[in-house]
Design an enzyme around this catalytic site. Structure first.
Site, mmCIF file in Angstrom:
data_model
loop_
_atom_site.group_PDB
_atom_site.id
_atom_site.type_symbol
_atom_site.label_atom_id
_atom_site.label_comp_id
_atom_site.label_asym_id
_atom_site.label_seq_id
_atom_site.Cartn_x
_atom_site.Cartn_y
_atom_site.Cartn_z
ATOM 1 N N GLY A 46 0.874 -1.174 0.000
ATOM 2 C CA GLY A 46 0.000 0.000 0.000
ATOM 3 C C GLY A 46 0.898 1.206 0.000
ATOM 4 C CD GLU A 47 2.651 5.732 -0.183
ATOM 5 O OE1 GLU A 47 2.553 5.308 -1.343
ATOM 6 O OE2 GLU A 47 3.720 6.108 0.305
ATOM 7 C CB SER A 48 5.377 2.613 3.964
ATOM 8 O OG SER A 48 6.111 3.619 3.300
ATOM 9 C CB CYS A 77 5.166 -3.830 -1.297
ATOM 10 S SG CYS A 77 5.698 -2.632 -2.526
ATOM 11 N NE ARG A 103 8.160 5.314 1.193
ATOM 12 C CZ ARG A 103 7.508 6.463 1.098
ATOM 13 N NH1 ARG A 103 8.009 7.564 1.591
ATOM 14 N NH2 ARG A 103 6.343 6.501 0.482
ATOM 15 C CB ILE A 137 3.119 -2.177 -7.407
ATOM 16 C CG1 ILE A 137 2.551 -3.353 -8.200
ATOM 17 C CG2 ILE A 137 2.297 -0.904 -7.652
ATOM 18 C CD1 ILE A 137 1.184 -3.810 -7.715
ATOM 19 C CG HIS A 174 2.443 -6.461 -4.242
ATOM 20 N ND1 HIS A 174 1.649 -5.956 -3.234
ATOM 21 C CD2 HIS A 174 3.219 -5.440 -4.646
ATOM 22 C CE1 HIS A 174 1.929 -4.685 -3.045
ATOM 23 N NE2 HIS A 174 2.872 -4.344 -3.891
ATOM 24 C CD GLU A 176 -0.088 -8.903 -1.993
ATOM 25 O OE1 GLU A 176 0.962 -9.571 -1.950
ATOM 26 O OE2 GLU A 176 -0.092 -7.665 -2.088
HETATM 27 N N1 GLN Z 1 5.824 3.006 -2.676
HETATM 28 C C1 GLN Z 1 5.081 2.539 -1.548
HETATM 29 C C2 GLN Z 1 5.679 3.064 -0.246
HETATM 30 O O1 GLN Z 1 6.643 3.729 -0.251
HETATM 31 C C3 GLN Z 1 5.021 1.012 -1.521
HETATM 32 C C4 GLN Z 1 4.286 0.501 -2.714
HETATM 33 C C5 GLN Z 1 3.595 -0.803 -2.488
HETATM 34 O O2 GLN Z 1 3.365 -1.243 -1.366
HETATM 35 N N2 GLN Z 1 3.178 -1.426 -3.566
HETATM 36 O O3 GLN Z 1 5.149 2.805 0.787
#
Ligand code: GLN
Length: 194
Positions: A46-48, A77, A103, A137, A174, A176
């Site tokens: 997701g987005e950390s 990720c 990242r 991703i 990923h 999943e």
């Molecule tokens: N770019 C996202 C981050 O910095 C990670 C991307 C992902 O989980 N697919 O958190």
């Protein structure tokens, strides 16, 4: 076996489907009390920065860290970023695993890609494992690992994308989002053998 999936933000449903197909009981974790009785935890992609911010807002950061000190945790990720000790910048982290992670090391969303990865630990019956379909991703790269960390997979140029330190597992990609459940099984084995 009961596995929690941190469900603050990101691709948690996909992990849940995968585990349910494997016959595992799952719990979506949003509050500290959801951690009770779990054997392990997955932190999704997701987005950390968002996952970290919500973990602070939901007052669950310290509970997650404590849970991780005692149980197997797998970060995919953004989850891998969240588990790292060092990411060269200041944002809320669990900071458990002795790895330094960069990242967005592969560029922007458009630079996302899929590749076949050799993962020797996915071996079954002694035969060489089939390559793993790895989906990246806006993925992070594990830049360096501490002494107790086992590197599980690399991209050409020795770029680390999967690693394990005792009860902690990280993948930059990923599993999943594929039909290949071998990493989920591998994590289940980590839980069973703990
Ligand atoms: N770019 C996202 C981050 O910095 C990670 C991307 C992902 O989980 N697919 O958190």
């Amino acid at each position: 076996m009961k596995i929690g999936i941190l469900a603050l933000q990101g691709a948690f449903i996909e992990h849940q489907y995968m585990l349910e197909k494997l016959g595992v009981e799952t719990v979506q974790v949003r509050l500290a009390e959801h951690l009770l009785g779990l054997d392990g935890l997955i932190i999704p992609g997701g987005e950390s920065t968002t996952i970290g911010k919500l973990a602070v807002d939901f007052h669950i950061l310290e509970d997650l860290r404590q849970f991780g000190k005692e149980h197997p945790v797998w970060g995919t990720c953004a989850g891998a970023i969240f588990l790292s000790k060092d990411i060269h910048r200041n944002q809320p982290l669990l900071g458990l695993m002795d790895i330094t992670t960069a990242r967005n090391a592969f560029g922007r969303q458009v630079d996302s890609f899929e590749t076949s990865l050799d993962v020797p630990v996915l071996v079954k019956n002694g035969s060489k494992p089939a390559p793993f379909p790895a989906v990246f991703i806006r993925a992070p790269l594990i830049e360096s690992v501490g002494e107790g960390v086992q590197v599980l997979a690399t991209l050409p140029g020795n770029r680390i994308v999967a690693a394990r330190e005792g009860q902690w597992l990280v993948t930059s990609f990923h599993p999943e989002l594929t039909n290949d459940d071998r990493f989920h099984r591998y994590f289940m084995e980590m839980i069973s053998s703990k």
